[in-house]
Write a protein that holds these residues in place. Structure first.
Motif, PDB file in Angstrom:
ATOM      1  N   ALA A 112      55.975  33.351  47.669  1.00 45.16           N
ATOM      2  CA  ALA A 112      55.346  32.340  48.521  1.00 45.16           C
ATOM      3  C   ALA A 112      54.001  32.852  49.012  1.00 45.16           C
ATOM      4  O   ALA A 112      53.810  34.058  49.185  1.00 45.16           O
ATOM      5  CB  ALA A 112      56.249  32.036  49.713  1.00 45.16           C
ATOM      6  N   ASN A 113      53.080  31.926  49.215  1.00 43.18           N
ATOM      7  CA  ASN A 113      51.802  32.257  49.829  1.00 43.18           C
ATOM      8  C   ASN A 113      51.812  31.754  51.261  1.00 43.18           C
ATOM      9  O   ASN A 113      52.343  30.671  51.522  1.00 43.18           O
ATOM     10  CB  ASN A 113      50.648  31.601  49.076  1.00 43.18           C
ATOM     11  N   PRO A 114      51.199  32.487  52.181  1.00 39.22           N
ATOM     12  CA  PRO A 114      51.263  32.068  53.587  1.00 39.22           C
ATOM     13  C   PRO A 114      50.650  30.702  53.838  1.00 39.22           C
ATOM     14  O   PRO A 114      50.890  30.099  54.873  1.00 39.22           O
ATOM     15  CB  PRO A 114      50.471  33.159  54.320  1.00 39.22           C
ATOM     16  N   GLY A 162      39.241  35.891  48.018  1.00 42.17           N
ATOM     17  CA  GLY A 162      39.313  34.472  47.669  1.00 42.17           C
ATOM     18  C   GLY A 162      40.627  33.832  48.070  1.00 42.17           C
ATOM     19  O   GLY A 162      41.014  32.796  47.513  1.00 42.17           O
ATOM     20  N   ARG A 163      41.334  34.444  49.005  1.00 45.13           N
ATOM     21  CA  ARG A 163      42.641  33.907  49.406  1.00 45.13           C
ATOM     22  C   ARG A 163      42.441  32.679  50.296  1.00 45.13           C
ATOM     23  O   ARG A 163      41.429  32.552  50.990  1.00 45.13           O
ATOM     24  CB  ARG A 163      43.442  34.967  50.179  1.00 45.13           C
ATOM     25  N   ASP A 164      43.434  31.791  50.290  1.00 44.74           N
ATOM     26  CA  ASP A 164      43.280  30.577  51.087  1.00 44.74           C
ATOM     27  C   ASP A 164      44.115  30.628  52.372  1.00 44.74           C
ATOM     28  O   ASP A 164      44.492  29.605  52.910  1.00 44.74           O
ATOM     29  CB  ASP A 164      43.609  29.335  50.258  1.00 44.74           C
ATOM     30  N   GLY A 221      58.698  33.264  40.133  1.00 50.64           N
ATOM     31  CA  GLY A 221      57.403  33.910  40.349  1.00 50.64           C
ATOM     32  C   GLY A 221      56.279  33.060  39.797  1.00 50.64           C
ATOM     33  O   GLY A 221      56.487  31.992  39.230  1.00 50.64           O
ATOM     34  N   GLY A 222      55.062  33.564  39.953  1.00 44.81           N
ATOM     35  CA  GLY A 222      53.957  32.723  39.500  1.00 44.81           C
ATOM     36  C   GLY A 222      52.676  33.498  39.365  1.00 44.81           C
ATOM     37  O   GLY A 222      52.694  34.705  39.154  1.00 44.81           O
ATOM     38  N   GLY A 223      51.587  32.774  39.593  1.00 47.18           N
ATOM     39  CA  GLY A 223      51.448  31.487  40.240  1.00 47.18           C
ATOM     40  C   GLY A 223      51.934  31.522  41.714  1.00 47.18           C
ATOM     41  O   GLY A 223      52.191  32.562  42.294  1.00 47.18           O
ATOM     42  N   THR A 224      52.029  30.355  42.231  1.00 52.66           N
ATOM     43  CA  THR A 224      52.508  30.194  43.603  1.00 52.66           C
ATOM     44  C   THR A 224      53.668  29.204  43.583  1.00 52.66           C
ATOM     45  O   THR A 224      53.446  27.984  43.710  1.00 52.66           O
ATOM     46  CB  THR A 224      51.392  29.655  44.519  1.00 52.66           C
ATOM     47  N   PRO A 225      54.905  29.674  43.398  1.00 49.88           N
ATOM     48  CA  PRO A 225      56.031  28.738  43.371  1.00 49.88           C
ATOM     49  C   PRO A 225      56.060  27.816  44.588  1.00 49.88           C
ATOM     50  O   PRO A 225      56.391  26.630  44.473  1.00 49.88           O
ATOM     51  CB  PRO A 225      57.247  29.667  43.340  1.00 49.88           C
ATOM     52  N   ASP A 249      46.911  26.724  44.291  1.00 52.02           N
ATOM     53  CA  ASP A 249      45.942  25.799  44.870  1.00 52.02           C
ATOM     54  C   ASP A 249      44.530  26.138  44.435  1.00 52.02           C
ATOM     55  O   ASP A 249      43.707  25.270  44.213  1.00 52.02           O
ATOM     56  CB  ASP A 249      46.038  25.846  46.398  1.00 52.02           C
ATOM     57  N   ARG A 250      44.249  27.432  44.369  1.00 53.44           N
ATOM     58  CA  ARG A 250      42.976  27.858  43.774  1.00 53.44           C
ATOM     59  C   ARG A 250      43.197  29.223  43.138  1.00 53.44           C
ATOM     60  O   ARG A 250      44.175  29.909  43.455  1.00 53.44           O
ATOM     61  CB  ARG A 250      41.858  27.884  44.803  1.00 53.44           C
ATOM     62  N   ILE A 251      42.298  29.558  42.237  1.00 53.75           N
ATOM     63  CA  ILE A 251      42.509  30.780  41.459  1.00 53.75           C
ATOM     64  C   ILE A 251      41.709  31.916  42.096  1.00 53.75           C
ATOM     65  O   ILE A 251      40.487  31.842  42.218  1.00 53.75           O
ATOM     66  CB  ILE A 251      42.067  30.579  39.985  1.00 53.75           C
ATOM     67  N   CYS A 252      42.409  32.967  42.486  1.00 52.74           N
ATOM     68  CA  CYS A 252      41.738  34.106  43.127  1.00 52.74           C
ATOM     69  C   CYS A 252      40.875  34.833  42.087  1.00 52.74           C
ATOM     70  O   CYS A 252      41.282  34.967  40.927  1.00 52.74           O
ATOM     71  CB  CYS A 252      42.773  35.064  43.702  1.00 52.74           C
ATOM     72  N   PRO A 253      39.697  35.309  42.495  1.00 55.39           N
ATOM     73  CA  PRO A 253      38.734  35.822  41.501  1.00 55.39           C
ATOM     74  C   PRO A 253      39.143  37.134  40.833  1.00 55.39           C
ATOM     75  O   PRO A 253      38.496  37.541  39.871  1.00 55.39           O
ATOM     76  CB  PRO A 253      37.448  36.017  42.334  1.00 55.39           C
ATOM     77  N   TYR A 254      40.193  37.788  41.312  1.00 56.83           N
ATOM     78  CA  TYR A 254      40.636  39.042  40.697  1.00 56.83           C
ATOM     79  C   TYR A 254      41.847  38.820  39.790  1.00 56.83           C
ATOM     80  O   TYR A 254      42.311  39.730  39.107  1.00 56.83           O
ATOM     81  CB  TYR A 254      41.013  40.077  41.777  1.00 56.83           C
ATOM     82  N   CYS A 255      42.383  37.578  39.765  1.00 58.75           N
ATOM     83  CA  CYS A 255      43.702  37.338  39.180  1.00 58.75           C
ATOM     84  C   CYS A 255      43.644  37.195  37.663  1.00 58.75           C
ATOM     85  O   CYS A 255      42.826  36.457  37.130  1.00 58.75           O
ATOM     86  CB  CYS A 255      44.295  36.071  39.785  1.00 58.75           C
ATOM     87  N   ASP A 256      44.576  37.888  37.028  1.00 60.07           N
ATOM     88  CA  ASP A 256      44.679  37.819  35.566  1.00 60.07           C
ATOM     89  C   ASP A 256      46.060  37.322  35.135  1.00 60.07           C
ATOM     90  O   ASP A 256      46.446  37.452  33.974  1.00 60.07           O
ATOM     91  CB  ASP A 256      44.429  39.221  34.984  1.00 60.07           C
ATOM     92  N   PHE A 257      46.827  36.781  36.085  1.00 60.07           N
ATOM     93  CA  PHE A 257      48.145  36.245  35.714  1.00 60.07           C
ATOM     94  C   PHE A 257      47.952  34.930  34.959  1.00 60.07           C
ATOM     95  O   PHE A 257      46.868  34.347  34.961  1.00 60.07           O
ATOM     96  CB  PHE A 257      49.001  35.994  36.963  1.00 60.07           C
ATOM     97  N   ALA A 258      49.049  34.455  34.371  1.00 57.94           N
ATOM     98  CA  ALA A 258      49.000  33.155  33.694  1.00 57.94           C
ATOM     99  C   ALA A 258      49.121  32.075  34.759  1.00 57.94           C
ATOM    100  O   ALA A 258      50.221  31.744  35.201  1.00 57.94           O
ATOM    101  CB  ALA A 258      50.135  33.053  32.690  1.00 57.94           C
ATOM    102  N   VAL A 259      47.979  31.582  35.213  1.00 59.76           N
ATOM    103  CA  VAL A 259      47.964  30.614  36.310  1.00 59.76           C
ATOM    104  C   VAL A 259      47.116  29.407  35.928  1.00 59.76           C
ATOM    105  O   VAL A 259      46.222  29.512  35.093  1.00 59.76           O
ATOM    106  CB  VAL A 259      47.404  31.230  37.613  1.00 59.76           C
ATOM    107  N   VAL A 260      47.427  28.281  36.539  1.00 67.66           N
ATOM    108  CA  VAL A 260      46.573  27.096  36.392  1.00 67.66           C
ATOM    109  C   VAL A 260      46.410  26.469  37.766  1.00 67.66           C
ATOM    110  O   VAL A 260      47.305  26.551  38.615  1.00 67.66           O
ATOM    111  CB  VAL A 260      47.175  26.044  35.425  1.00 67.66           C
TER     112      VAL A 260
END
Ligand code: SF4
Length: 397
Positions: free
Chosen positions: A109-111, A145-147, A73-77, A27-38
């Motif tokens: 999963a994200n809460p 930066g978590r939602d 995994g992800g990302g946020t499946p 949903d949004r990109i956390c500012p510490y994240c370096d995974f392959a996310v969009v």
């Protein structure tokens, strides 16, 4: 009487194959994240799912084979619609002739997402949820930066239990800006109070090119230094093992019987088929990874080209070195007899220099035919494990 869920690890074997599917949307990109996310844009999802489907269905020389673990995994499946996830899971199970429910199937999963879909997740075969909680303090979550907030995480975990998930894992982070040893300890205790089966504890790493890297350059004092982070990881070891959890891998703790079979597969160098952008697989000595860019991945599948960014067949020495490095991450350690059986080598000779250097630094201990990281070694794991990557082999390289 409560029903004891299967110990999936006990049902897996080194000849089996895991399967990883990368779902990069958040949903949004956390500012510490370096995974392959969009960032999730619903219009992009059907194209990505079609590309994934084509990669999964692509013919392989050796024909279909069974898989023994599945990991979304992800990302946020859980950011995807449950119907899409269900369709994807069915595609995998059909492709590998595996019955839903017969293997460990983890969904990250994200809460903030997915609570309404729990029963559907269970119906499609998910039997392990890995929940990205990170902290039970709202100020720390905001800085990350978590939602979601702490209360939302508690509600999510309790709802997952109520929905029948009897294999629940959560992630916590050590070294969050503003975090103290005390606040980290409270997050650990909260996780224990929730009665989850598995806890992963990761130290924050500053990845180049992320907003956190820029913040760290401006204000390094805002971040925990190595010693402070090591104290937090040592506290996790103390609190979680005192509570009866097993510290079975550097970053992972489990109640007996709930070790993650899929991840143990990585650490035991089992084969793993991987699908999706940036997904990294390992099959019979061949390591590969797909391109990291969403459009490049979809373009490749639409034009019937390989999505792989690289392939590498590991030479014997690299394979043995990597096996040692991975084994040392686990509480089983490097088992001398097992290395003799798997590779036909005497591990004590092949790794003599690494063993002597690590022992002199207090990073290793040896007992019962196994070489393991000491407590100090677990805190300096990267340093200790790196010494084992280049063994002296008399066997062919
Ligand atoms: S939710 Fe996870 S994968 Fe997504 S941006 Fe945040 S840290 Fe990265």
């Amino acid at each position: 009487m409560s029903v004891v869920p299967p110990d999936w690890f006990a049902q897996t074997d080194d000849g089996g194959t895991g399967c990883y599917v990368h779902l990069p949307f958040c949903d949004r990109i956390c500012p510490y994240c370096d995974f392959a996310v969009v960032r999730l844009r619903h219009a992009q999802v059907p194209r990505y799912l079609r590309a994934l489907h084509d990669e999964i269905e692509a013919p392989y020389d050796d024909g279909p084979e069974r898989i023994q673990t599945l990991y979304f995994g992800g990302g946020t499946p859980s950011a995807l619609a449950s119907g899409d996830l269900e369709w994807l899971a069915a595609t995998i199970f059909a492709r590998f002739r595996t019955a839903a429910g017969s293997i460990e199937f983890t969904l990250e999963a994200n809460p903030s997402r997915g609570i309404e879909a729990f029963s559907r997740y269970r119906r499609m075969g998910v039997n392990r949820l890995s929940v990205g909680v990170q902290s039970f303090h709202d100020d720390e979550l905001r800085r990350l930066g978590r939602d979601h907030d702490a209360a939302g995480a508690v509600v999510f975990v309790r709802a997952a239990r109520a929905a029948g998930f009897d294999n629940l894992s959560l992630d916590l982070m050590a070294g969050v800006p503003g975090q103290t040893l005390q606040s980290f300890g409270r997050s650990l205790r909260r996780a224990l109070e929730l009665g989850v089966d598995h806890i992963s504890v990761y130290g924050l790493t500053i990845e180049a090119g992320t907003p956190y890297a820029a913040w760290n350059a401006r204000e390094p004092q805002a971040f925990a230094d190595d010693d402070a982070q090591a104290s937090m990881l040592a506290l996790a070891d103390d609190l979680l093992t005192e509570a009866g959890m097993q510290h079975y891998e550097i970053s992972n703790f489990t109640r007996p019987g709930f070790a993650c079979a899929h991840n143990i597969g990585y650490w035991r160098q089992r084969d793993c088929r991987a699908f999706g952008l940036s997904a990294a697989g390992y099959e019979n000595g061949l390591r590969y990874a797909n391109v990291r860019d969403l459009h490049a991945y979809c373009d490749a599948m639409e034009q019937r080209r390989t999505p792989r960014a690289f392939e590498e067949r590991l030479p014997a020495a690299a394979r043995v070195g990597e096996a040692a490095m991975l084994a040392l991450r686990t509480s089983h350690g490097l088992r001398v007899l097992e290395f003799e059986r798997r590779f036909g080598i005497d591990a004590r000779s092949a790794f003599l220099a690494a063993i002597e250097k690590s022992k002199a630094a207090g990073l290793l201990e040896e007992a019962g035919g196994a070489i393991r990281l000491s407590r100090k070694g677990r805190l300096l794991a990267n340093e200790a494990c790196a010494l084992f990557l280049d063994p002296e082999l008399s066997i062919a390289r």
